[in-house]
Scaffold this active site. Structure first.
Site, PDB file in Angstrom:
ATOM      1  N   ARG A 109      20.723  -8.089  26.805  1.00 45.53           N
ATOM      2  CA  ARG A 109      20.066  -9.359  26.472  1.00 45.53           C
ATOM      3  C   ARG A 109      19.522  -9.372  25.053  1.00 45.53           C
ATOM      4  NH1 ARG A 109      15.638  -8.959  30.829  1.00 45.53           N
ATOM      5  NH2 ARG A 109      15.865  -6.844  30.065  1.00 45.53           N
ATOM      6  N   ARG A 140       8.159 -10.510  -3.863  1.00 48.48           N
ATOM      7  CA  ARG A 140       6.791 -11.013  -3.701  1.00 48.48           C
ATOM      8  C   ARG A 140       5.819  -9.872  -3.971  1.00 48.48           C
ATOM      9  NH1 ARG A 140       6.412 -16.019  -0.442  1.00 48.48           N
ATOM     10  NH2 ARG A 140       8.445 -16.472   0.439  1.00 48.48           N
ATOM     11  N   HIS A 186       0.293  -8.187  -4.004  1.00 50.83           N
ATOM     12  CA  HIS A 186      -0.834  -9.033  -3.624  1.00 50.83           C
ATOM     13  C   HIS A 186      -1.965  -8.232  -2.986  1.00 50.83           C
ATOM     14  CE1 HIS A 186       2.561 -12.155  -3.001  1.00 50.83           C
ATOM     15  NE2 HIS A 186       2.129 -12.202  -4.253  1.00 50.83           N
ATOM     16  N   LYS A 223      -4.594  -4.900   6.217  1.00 52.58           N
ATOM     17  CA  LYS A 223      -3.440  -5.719   6.553  1.00 52.58           C
ATOM     18  C   LYS A 223      -2.471  -4.902   7.399  1.00 52.58           C
ATOM     19  CE  LYS A 223      -2.026  -7.910   2.898  1.00 52.58           C
ATOM     20  NZ  LYS A 223      -1.418  -8.337   1.626  1.00 52.58           N
ATOM     21  N   HIS A 229       0.152  -5.040  -2.001  1.00 56.23           N
ATOM     22  CA  HIS A 229       1.395  -5.026  -1.230  1.00 56.23           C
ATOM     23  C   HIS A 229       2.414  -5.995  -1.828  1.00 56.23           C
ATOM     24  CE1 HIS A 229       3.972  -6.566   2.099  1.00 56.23           C
ATOM     25  NE2 HIS A 229       4.131  -5.259   2.259  1.00 56.23           N
ATOM     26  N   TYR A 246       2.337 -10.856   9.022  1.00 58.52           N
ATOM     27  CA  TYR A 246       1.120 -10.219   8.520  1.00 58.52           C
ATOM     28  C   TYR A 246      -0.040 -10.504   9.466  1.00 58.52           C
ATOM     29  CZ  TYR A 246       3.580 -10.423   4.012  1.00 58.52           C
ATOM     30  OH  TYR A 246       4.496 -10.304   3.005  1.00 58.52           O
ATOM     31  N   ASP A 259      -8.147 -14.152  -4.265  1.00 57.00           N
ATOM     32  CA  ASP A 259      -6.741 -13.790  -4.259  1.00 57.00           C
ATOM     33  C   ASP A 259      -6.362 -13.210  -5.624  1.00 57.00           C
ATOM     34  OD1 ASP A 259      -4.150 -13.768  -3.045  1.00 57.00           O
ATOM     35  OD2 ASP A 259      -3.626 -15.453  -4.326  1.00 57.00           O
TER      36      ASP A 259
END
Length: 180
Positions: free
Chosen positions: A23, A59, A62, A72, A119, A132, A143
């Site tokens: 499955r 990305r 951060h 995190k 990260h 996350y 930030d």
């Protein structure tokens, strides 16, 4: 379940219990008692979100500044990424060092990153979804980030899709840590 301490102090890679049959896949992503020997045992989930990124999207790196810094938990639930983390804690033996590893949906894992770890990632499959979990709520005024190209990463190519925001981050040499 396998728990691996990583080269950045306090960071752990946790292999998740899972099964595969005709499955598809079943993956257990959380069980308080299973995490008794991990940093996740005391993790106080406050926010959860995900990103979907196309191939060659880069990305990061951060993080959130104090007082809104957060730990995190990152997992790749679809596709494959080259994930990278940078230690920004001045008191850490791994201060200003980075690690990288592949995360993919075929190998169910959680990456735990304590406060003071920046990260980022590069999508190396057609697309990838990263989930996350954080122990504080996103704070736009706190930030921040470090310019990915300033930390000496070895990447498989240089044809990246990077946001203007991420291109504008300061270099690691300009960073002054308030993470202890």
């Amino acid at each position: 379940m396998n728990i691996k301490d990583l080269a950045l102090e306090g960071c752990q890679l946790i292999s998740l219990p899972h099964s595969i049959d005709e499955r598809g896949h079943f993956v257990k992503t959380f069980n308080k008692e299973l995490f008794a020997n991990t940093e996740l045992y005391e993790f106080d989930l406050q926010e959860e979100f995900y990103t979907i990124s196309k191939k060659n999207v880069l990305r990061g790196l951060h993080f959130q500044n104090n007082p809104a810094a957060h730990s995190k938990v990152v997992s790749c639930i679809d596709g494959k990424v080259l994930d990278f983390c940078l230690d920004l804690r001045a008191s850490s033996p791994s201060y200003k060092k980075h690690i990288s590893m592949e995360l993919d949906s075929e190998t169910p894992q959680l990456l735990f990153l304590p406060k003071g770890i920046a990260h980022g990632f590069l999508t190396i499959s057609k697309s990838a979804t990263l989930l996350y979990k954080t122990d504080s709520v996103y704070s736009p005024e706190n930030d921040s980030g470090i310019l990915w190209s300033s930390i000496g990463l070895t990447l498989p190519n240089d044809d990246f899709i990077v946001s203007e925001r991420d291109k504008a981050f300061i270099s690691l040499s300009e960073f002054e840590s308030d993470f202890i």
